[in-house]
Design a protein around this motif. Structure first.
Motif, PDB file in Angstrom:
ATOM      1  N   CYS A 108       0.851  -1.185   0.000  1.00  0.00           N
ATOM      2  CA  CYS A 108       0.000   0.000   0.000  1.00  0.00           C
ATOM      3  C   CYS A 108       0.883   1.231   0.000  1.00  0.00           C
ATOM      4  O   CYS A 108       2.100   1.153   0.129  1.00  0.00           O
ATOM      5  CB  CYS A 108      -0.932   0.017   1.204  1.00  0.00           C
ATOM      6  N   THR A 109       0.259   2.379  -0.147  1.00  0.00           N
ATOM      7  CA  THR A 109       0.985   3.637  -0.133  1.00  0.00           C
ATOM      8  C   THR A 109       0.465   4.498   0.981  1.00  0.00           C
ATOM      9  O   THR A 109      -0.676   4.368   1.414  1.00  0.00           O
ATOM     10  CB  THR A 109       0.821   4.389  -1.456  1.00  0.00           C
ATOM     11  N   ASN A 110       1.314   5.408   1.461  1.00  0.00           N
ATOM     12  CA  ASN A 110       0.839   6.342   2.480  1.00  0.00           C
ATOM     13  C   ASN A 110       0.297   7.589   1.813  1.00  0.00           C
ATOM     14  O   ASN A 110       0.149   7.658   0.589  1.00  0.00           O
ATOM     15  CB  ASN A 110       1.966   6.672   3.477  1.00  0.00           C
ATOM     16  N   GLU A 111       0.005   8.628   2.599  1.00  0.00           N
ATOM     17  CA  GLU A 111      -0.636   9.820   2.060  1.00  0.00           C
ATOM     18  C   GLU A 111       0.252  10.535   1.041  1.00  0.00           C
ATOM     19  O   GLU A 111      -0.239  11.290   0.212  1.00  0.00           O
ATOM     20  CB  GLU A 111      -0.996  10.782   3.212  1.00  0.00           C
ATOM     21  N   THR A 112       1.573  10.346   1.092  1.00  0.00           N
ATOM     22  CA  THR A 112       2.463  11.044   0.169  1.00  0.00           C
ATOM     23  C   THR A 112       2.643  10.286  -1.139  1.00  0.00           C
ATOM     24  O   THR A 112       3.302  10.763  -2.047  1.00  0.00           O
ATOM     25  CB  THR A 112       3.848  11.259   0.814  1.00  0.00           C
ATOM     26  N   GLY A 113       2.050   9.092  -1.218  1.00  0.00           N
ATOM     27  CA  GLY A 113       2.117   8.328  -2.453  1.00  0.00           C
ATOM     28  C   GLY A 113       3.285   7.372  -2.537  1.00  0.00           C
ATOM     29  O   GLY A 113       3.461   6.698  -3.541  1.00  0.00           O
ATOM     30  N   SER A 114       4.131   7.262  -1.515  1.00  0.00           N
ATOM     31  CA  SER A 114       5.258   6.340  -1.502  1.00  0.00           C
ATOM     32  C   SER A 114       4.959   5.190  -0.553  1.00  0.00           C
ATOM     33  O   SER A 114       3.929   5.174   0.108  1.00  0.00           O
ATOM     34  CB  SER A 114       6.526   7.071  -1.064  1.00  0.00           C
ATOM     35  N   VAL A 115       5.901   4.223  -0.472  1.00  0.00           N
ATOM     36  CA  VAL A 115       5.712   3.154   0.496  1.00  0.00           C
ATOM     37  C   VAL A 115       5.757   3.754   1.888  1.00  0.00           C
ATOM     38  O   VAL A 115       6.290   4.848   2.082  1.00  0.00           O
ATOM     39  CB  VAL A 115       6.806   2.077   0.358  1.00  0.00           C
ATOM     40  N   PRO A 116       5.161   3.090   2.885  1.00  0.00           N
ATOM     41  CA  PRO A 116       5.193   3.648   4.241  1.00  0.00           C
ATOM     42  C   PRO A 116       6.597   4.089   4.625  1.00  0.00           C
ATOM     43  O   PRO A 116       7.573   3.369   4.438  1.00  0.00           O
ATOM     44  CB  PRO A 116       4.687   2.486   5.098  1.00  0.00           C
ATOM     45  N   SER A 117       6.714   5.281   5.171  1.00  0.00           N
ATOM     46  CA  SER A 117       8.030   5.876   5.403  1.00  0.00           C
ATOM     47  C   SER A 117       8.870   5.066   6.374  1.00  0.00           C
ATOM     48  O   SER A 117      10.094   5.048   6.276  1.00  0.00           O
ATOM     49  CB  SER A 117       7.871   7.308   5.906  1.00  0.00           C
ATOM     50  N   PHE A 118       8.227   4.347   7.349  1.00  0.00           N
ATOM     51  CA  PHE A 118       9.027   3.573   8.293  1.00  0.00           C
ATOM     52  C   PHE A 118       9.724   2.411   7.581  1.00  0.00           C
ATOM     53  O   PHE A 118      10.790   1.971   7.981  1.00  0.00           O
ATOM     54  CB  PHE A 118       8.209   3.081   9.482  1.00  0.00           C
ATOM     55  N   CYS A 119       9.102   1.900   6.500  1.00  0.00           N
ATOM     56  CA  CYS A 119       9.760   0.844   5.724  1.00  0.00           C
ATOM     57  C   CYS A 119      11.043   1.378   5.101  1.00  0.00           C
ATOM     58  O   CYS A 119      12.083   0.716   5.105  1.00  0.00           O
ATOM     59  CB  CYS A 119       8.827   0.335   4.626  1.00  0.00           C
ATOM     60  N   ALA A 120      10.947   2.597   4.543  1.00  0.00           N
ATOM     61  CA  ALA A 120      12.131   3.189   3.921  1.00  0.00           C
ATOM     62  C   ALA A 120      13.206   3.484   4.957  1.00  0.00           C
ATOM     63  O   ALA A 120      14.404   3.276   4.707  1.00  0.00           O
ATOM     64  CB  ALA A 120      11.735   4.465   3.180  1.00  0.00           C
ATOM     65  N   ARG A 121      12.819   3.956   6.135  1.00  0.00           N
ATOM     66  CA  ARG A 121      13.791   4.276   7.172  1.00  0.00           C
ATOM     67  C   ARG A 121      14.494   3.015   7.672  1.00  0.00           C
ATOM     68  O   ARG A 121      15.697   3.003   7.913  1.00  0.00           O
ATOM     69  CB  ARG A 121      13.113   4.992   8.338  1.00  0.00           C
ATOM     70  N   GLN A 122      13.725   1.935   7.808  1.00  0.00           N
ATOM     71  CA  GLN A 122      14.326   0.689   8.257  1.00  0.00           C
ATOM     72  C   GLN A 122      15.337   0.171   7.235  1.00  0.00           C
ATOM     73  O   GLN A 122      16.445  -0.240   7.575  1.00  0.00           O
ATOM     74  CB  GLN A 122      13.244  -0.376   8.470  1.00  0.00           C
ATOM     75  N   ALA A 123      14.931   0.207   5.970  1.00  0.00           N
ATOM     76  CA  ALA A 123      15.794  -0.336   4.922  1.00  0.00           C
ATOM     77  C   ALA A 123      17.119   0.418   4.835  1.00  0.00           C
ATOM     78  O   ALA A 123      18.156  -0.160   4.486  1.00  0.00           O
ATOM     79  CB  ALA A 123      15.078  -0.281   3.572  1.00  0.00           C
ATOM     80  N   SER A 124      17.109   1.703   5.177  1.00  0.00           N
ATOM     81  CA  SER A 124      18.337   2.498   5.103  1.00  0.00           C
ATOM     82  C   SER A 124      19.034   2.615   6.451  1.00  0.00           C
ATOM     83  O   SER A 124      20.037   3.333   6.574  1.00  0.00           O
ATOM     84  CB  SER A 124      18.005   3.900   4.584  1.00  0.00           C
ATOM     85  N   HIS A 125      18.494   1.939   7.488  1.00  0.00           N
ATOM     86  CA  HIS A 125      19.058   1.996   8.848  1.00  0.00           C
ATOM     87  C   HIS A 125      19.175   3.448   9.327  1.00  0.00           C
ATOM     88  O   HIS A 125      20.136   3.820   9.987  1.00  0.00           O
ATOM     89  CB  HIS A 125      20.443   1.346   8.907  1.00  0.00           C
ATOM     90  N   ALA A 126      18.178   4.268   8.947  1.00  0.00           N
ATOM     91  CA  ALA A 126      18.289   5.706   9.195  1.00  0.00           C
ATOM     92  C   ALA A 126      17.865   6.109  10.595  1.00  0.00           C
ATOM     93  O   ALA A 126      18.016   7.259  10.961  1.00  0.00           O
ATOM     94  CB  ALA A 126      17.441   6.472   8.174  1.00  0.00           C
ATOM     95  N   THR A 127      17.308   5.218  11.384  1.00  0.00           N
ATOM     96  CA  THR A 127      16.823   5.642  12.690  1.00  0.00           C
ATOM     97  C   THR A 127      17.034   4.567  13.742  1.00  0.00           C
ATOM     98  O   THR A 127      16.969   3.375  13.439  1.00  0.00           O
ATOM     99  CB  THR A 127      15.320   6.006  12.624  1.00  0.00           C
ATOM    100  N   HIS A 128      17.304   5.011  14.968  1.00  0.00           N
ATOM    101  CA  HIS A 128      17.340   4.134  16.133  1.00  0.00           C
ATOM    102  C   HIS A 128      16.200   4.472  17.072  1.00  0.00           C
ATOM    103  O   HIS A 128      16.133   3.934  18.173  1.00  0.00           O
ATOM    104  CB  HIS A 128      18.679   4.286  16.883  1.00  0.00           C
ATOM    105  N   GLU A 129      15.286   5.367  16.625  1.00  0.00           N
ATOM    106  CA  GLU A 129      14.206   5.827  17.474  1.00  0.00           C
ATOM    107  C   GLU A 129      12.888   5.177  17.060  1.00  0.00           C
ATOM    108  O   GLU A 129      12.665   4.898  15.884  1.00  0.00           O
ATOM    109  CB  GLU A 129      14.078   7.351  17.389  1.00  0.00           C
ATOM    110  N   PRO A 130      11.993   4.927  18.038  1.00  0.00           N
ATOM    111  CA  PRO A 130      10.661   4.431  17.684  1.00  0.00           C
ATOM    112  C   PRO A 130       9.940   5.437  16.787  1.00  0.00           C
ATOM    113  O   PRO A 130      10.174   6.644  16.872  1.00  0.00           O
ATOM    114  CB  PRO A 130       9.964   4.287  19.044  1.00  0.00           C
ATOM    115  N   ALA A 131       9.071   4.933  15.913  1.00  0.00           N
ATOM    116  CA  ALA A 131       8.328   5.803  14.998  1.00  0.00           C
ATOM    117  C   ALA A 131       6.917   5.273  14.844  1.00  0.00           C
ATOM    118  O   ALA A 131       6.686   4.060  14.873  1.00  0.00           O
ATOM    119  CB  ALA A 131       9.029   5.872  13.648  1.00  0.00           C
ATOM    120  N   SER A 132       5.964   6.208  14.687  1.00  0.00           N
ATOM    121  CA  SER A 132       4.564   5.836  14.479  1.00  0.00           C
ATOM    122  C   SER A 132       4.081   6.459  13.179  1.00  0.00           C
ATOM    123  O   SER A 132       4.512   7.547  12.786  1.00  0.00           O
ATOM    124  CB  SER A 132       3.693   6.319  15.640  1.00  0.00           C
ATOM    125  N   GLU A 133       3.161   5.773  12.527  1.00  0.00           N
ATOM    126  CA  GLU A 133       2.624   6.279  11.262  1.00  0.00           C
ATOM    127  C   GLU A 133       1.257   5.669  11.011  1.00  0.00           C
ATOM    128  O   GLU A 133       1.013   4.500  11.357  1.00  0.00           O
ATOM    129  CB  GLU A 133       3.577   5.947  10.105  1.00  0.00           C
TER     130      GLU A 133
END
Length: 374
Positions: free
Chosen positions: A69-94
């Motif tokens: 599915c896509t989120n409101e911005t038209g891309s894959v859910p942003s947490f998926c992208a952040r995980q794949a790039s190891h961009a965060t060590h912080e919890p995230a909600s969406e």
């Protein structure tokens, strides 16, 4: 799961002890564990149910593949992208759209850390908030309509006084005008149009400040029959010849707590709308009769429920218009005010029920008032 701190590492996450496995499977929130590259290695049944997928189509697949599915911005859910790039060590909600039609999901992702503070996995907790979002939107709509009602009532009061003055002036001018004077017809037309405006304003006042419901034991068959009788009486001249209104009462007459007057008004409104939908279509002009069927029935799947259905053989309603027909002032009829169907829905909801519409262009429409037995 609710903490903002990263989770400590969970050993052997893919093969939990039986007690932990049972606890995970008992959760109503969806839970899954993902590797650093977003591949899911563990998920509970609730997670699979929310996505409408079997577990074998979840385990081993990536976050983006599973959500599909896509989120409101038209891309894959942003947490998926952040995980794949190891961009965060912080919890995230969406909040995102789910795979199922109209579904809204709220996902919270927390990193899993090892003893050295390095991210080794991610745990995602997903909650279905479709009903919550729907209630929030409905509450916002109710508040908006309440503000609209206050504005409309004040505006209507301001309009009524000048209209009364114009009507009085038209009466005086008509009295002074000779019977065959050329301006008499013009004055009569102006008076007629002012009367139409006054009727619309009066209707607006009634819709903006609806009457308090007076619930009493009410025979739904009798109330519907009364509305049918009034609708038949309104058909005069050629309309009476071209349109047939049939009524089929329920075999076991339901008696429900209801405001008979307002419920009758809602049914009558639907029947008169059906009359307008039939008038002017090709078959009627060629001399065929249009048919309106009014029925009171109990659905087989829910005997503690009564449906009042009004079906016509009219022009039908386009799919694009179905989303707007209950909006105030929206109408497809040249002489309509757009206030009737919103009032029907308000009355149905005030009785704990709802209004449903089934329509196909060229094949007519069915409007159904659903009333629960409570």
């Amino acid at each position: 799961m609710a903490s903002d701190s990263p989770l400590p590492i969970l050993p052997n996450i893919t093969s939990l002890p039986p007690a932990c496995e049972a606890l995970l499977n008992a959760l109503t929130d969806g839970v899954c564990v993902q590797t650093l590259d977003s591949h899911i290695v563990k998920a509970n049944p609730a997670f699979a149910a929310m996505l409408g997928l079997p577990l074998d189509q979840i385990i081993g697949h990536t976050c983006a593949e599973v959500f599909g599915c896509t989120n409101e911005t038209g891309s894959v859910p942003s947490f998926c992208a952040r995980q794949a790039s190891h961009a965060t060590h912080e919890p995230a909600s969406e909040e995102i759209n789910g795979r199922l039609p109209g579904q809204r999901l709220r996902a919270r992702v927390s990193p899993v850390l090892d003893e050295g503070g390095n991210v080794t996995a991610y745990v995602m907790v997903v909650r279905d908030v479709t009903d919550v979002v729907a209630r929030e939107r409905e509450q916002a709509r109710v508040e908006q309509l309440a503000r609209f009602g206050e504005l409309a009532a004040g505006l209507a009061h301001e309009i009524k006084n000048p209209l009364a003055g114009i009507q009085g002036a038209m009466d005086i001018l008509l009295q002074r005008c000779a019977d065959h004077a050329p301006e008499r017809e013009v004055l009569a037309n102006v008076k007629h149009e002012v009367s139409r405006i006054n009727n619309t304003v009066q209707m607006l006042l009634e819709r903006a400040r609806p009457r308090t419901l007076n619930f009493r034991p009410t025979s739904i068959n009798e109330t519907t029959q009364q509305a049918v009788n009034l609708a038949r009486a309104s058909l005069t001249g050629e309309r009476r010849q071209r349109i047939c209104i049939e009524f089929t009462p329920a075999a076991t007459a339901p008696v429900l707590p209801a405001d008979a007057a307002q419920l009758e008004d809602a049914i009558l409104n639907l029947i008169l709308n059906a009359v307008e939908a039939i008038e002017g279509i090709k078959g009627i002009e060629d001399g065929d009769r249009g048919a309106i069927t009014v029925e009171v029935r109990h659905p087989d799947e829910n005997p503690n429920h009564t449906i009042i259905a009004v079906t016509d053989t009219g022009r039908g309603i386009a799919a694009a218009d179905l989303q707007r027909i209950f909006s105030p002032f929206y109408t497809t009829h040249s002489n309509g005010t757009g206030l009737g169907l919103p009032a029907v829905r308000r009355i149905a909801r005030a009785h704990g029920g709802r209004v449903e519409v089934n329509s196909t262009v060229g094949n007519g429409s069915t409007f159904s008032i659903h009333l629960p037995h409570h």
